[in-house]
Enzyme design. Structure first.
Site, short mmCIF file in Angstrom:
data_model
loop_
_atom_site.label_atom_id
_atom_site.label_comp_id
_atom_site.label_asym_id
_atom_site.label_seq_id
_atom_site.Cartn_x
_atom_site.Cartn_y
_atom_site.Cartn_z
N TRP A 62 47.66 17.96 43.09
CA TRP A 62 46.37 17.54 43.62
C TRP A 62 46.32 17.63 45.14
CZ3 TRP A 62 42.48 18.33 40.93
CH2 TRP A 62 42.47 18.11 39.56
N ASP A 114 43.60 9.72 48.02
CA ASP A 114 43.05 9.99 46.69
C ASP A 114 43.75 9.04 45.71
OD1 ASP A 114 42.37 10.96 44.20
OD2 ASP A 114 42.87 13.06 44.64
N LYS A 151 39.65 8.29 35.13
CA LYS A 151 41.02 7.94 34.77
C LYS A 151 41.12 6.44 34.50
CE LYS A 151 41.82 12.21 36.11
NZ LYS A 151 41.89 12.83 37.42
#
Ligand SMILES: *Cc1c(COP(=O)(O)O)cnc(C)c1O
Length: 365
Positions: free
Chosen positions: A102, A177, A201
């Site tokens: 990511w 993040d 999530k």
């Protein structure tokens, strides 16, 4: 009706209680005669839902008064662009700590807007650890330092934040993040300039993206930044400059209330530690399965693991499915298996998984 244990990384399992409440309120939300999906975002019913969601989130995360909570769209991938567009100001660079897939993506996206600098880690990996803050090589004048506190694909988590003062940059905003570990443990929001994450999530349905930003960072957007993605504009309109993802905000609000009923984030952290210890403890006790991430950086949320004999992968997944344990296949870039065990995964789900893994080992080991 039978519900499975869903180990998917995202969109991920939601608490059953939340889904039941949403089902009950689907056609008629609290006597309004309407579904939340059908309400005006400017009507008093939905404004009330959004205000309660914000207040509950502020309480759960102990968000200080000088931070704005923004309900946005586009997911964390859009934020990879929205962040440099909003925070660069007159700076030409931003620093990135690369810890997995990511942050590789975040860094590459930032290249469209500036000349980002890799402060630690490498684009090639391997991604088994978080580099220690004293080894960060910061650039001379970055707009911010970017990290991902939990690398969902690689299973690498920051259990301690880099201390900006100890690395000699107390004023450099830390941007993070938190898509896959937000609300899984208490955090000190005041240590960050900006935190953000997609909802799918650990918060609620896809479509909602959360950003929590310190007031002094609101005024740095590049002129090219779209108005709907300008933090200052979104904040000025209480996240209603454009139509927000109303139903996703409503489900998130039910999740926030569920979290409060569970005892808040300290209680969730204790449960998440217990779940992770059960699974990693078993993985460490056998040679039949393996893990790669260094122990100190193992994610409590996403647990990648491998069968030593990878020719058994298909049989493992088929048996798991039969046992009601779904979405265990690892991300294609890592291979093997991955169990995502977010807040909504009960301990019973991890117990069932470990039980199945033991049984599979007895049958094939
Ligand atoms: C899932 C995820 C993303 C991507 O989210 P989108 O909603 O698809 O944009 C980015 N970062 C992390 C850490 C994630 O877990």
């Amino acid at each position: 009706m039978s519900r499975v244990f869903n180990f998917g990384a995202g969109p991920a399992a939601l608490p059953e209680e939340v889904l039941r409440q949403a089902a009950e309120e689907m056609l008629d939300w609290q006597g309004s005669g309407m579904s939340v999906m059908e309400m005006s975002h400017r009507g008093k019913e939905f404004m009330g839902i959004a205000a309660q969601a914000e207040a509950d989130l502020r309480e759960l995360l102990a968000v200080p008064a000088n931070y704005k909570i923004l309900f946005m769209q586009g997911g964390a991938i859009a934020l990879n662009a929205i962040i440099p567009m909003n925070l660069l100001g007159d700076k030409k660079t931003a620093d990135y700590v690369i810890t997995g897939s990511w942050t590789v993506k975040s860094y590459k996206e930032a290249k469209k807007y500036c000349a980002p600098h890799i402060a630690a880690g490498s684009l090639e990996g391997p991604f088994f650890a978080v580099p220690p803050a004293p080894t960060f090589q910061l650039s001379a004048d970055p707009a911010y330092l970017f990290i991902c506190t939990n690398e969902t694909i690689d299973g690498v988590e920051f259990h301690e934040l880099p201390d900006m003062a100890s690395i000699g940059r107390p004023d450099l905003p830390l941007v993070a993040d938190l898509s896959s570990n937000i609300l899984s443990r208490p955090i000190d929001v005041s240590k960050y300039g900006l935190i953000f994450g997609g909802a799918q999530k650990n918060i609620g349905p896809a479509g909602l993206t959360l950003a929590i930003i310190r007031d002094d960072l609101l005024d740095r957007a590049l002129p090219v930044c779209p108005s709907a993605f300008e933090f200052k504009t979104v904040a000025a309109f209480d996240s209603m400059y454009n139509t927000p993802p109303t139903y996703s905000i409503y489900i998130a609000s039910l999740v926030f209330q569920w979290l409060k009923r569970q005892g808040g984030l300290a209680a969730m952290e204790a449960r998440n530690i217990a779940k992770a210890e059960l699974l990693y403890g078993y993985l460490d006790s056998t040679d039949f399965y393996a893990t790669k991430v260094e122990k100190a950086f193992r994610s409590r949320m996403n647990v990648p693991f491998f069968l030593k004999d990878e020719s058994l992968n298909e049989a493992f997944l088929a048996g798991a499915k039969e046992a009601g344990l779904l979405q265990l296949k690892g991300h294609k870039s890592v291979g093997g298996m991955r169990a995502s065990i977010y807040n909504a995964m009960p301990l019973a789900g991890v117990q069932a998984l470990v039980g199945y893994m033991q049984e599979f080992e007895r049958a094939y080991g």
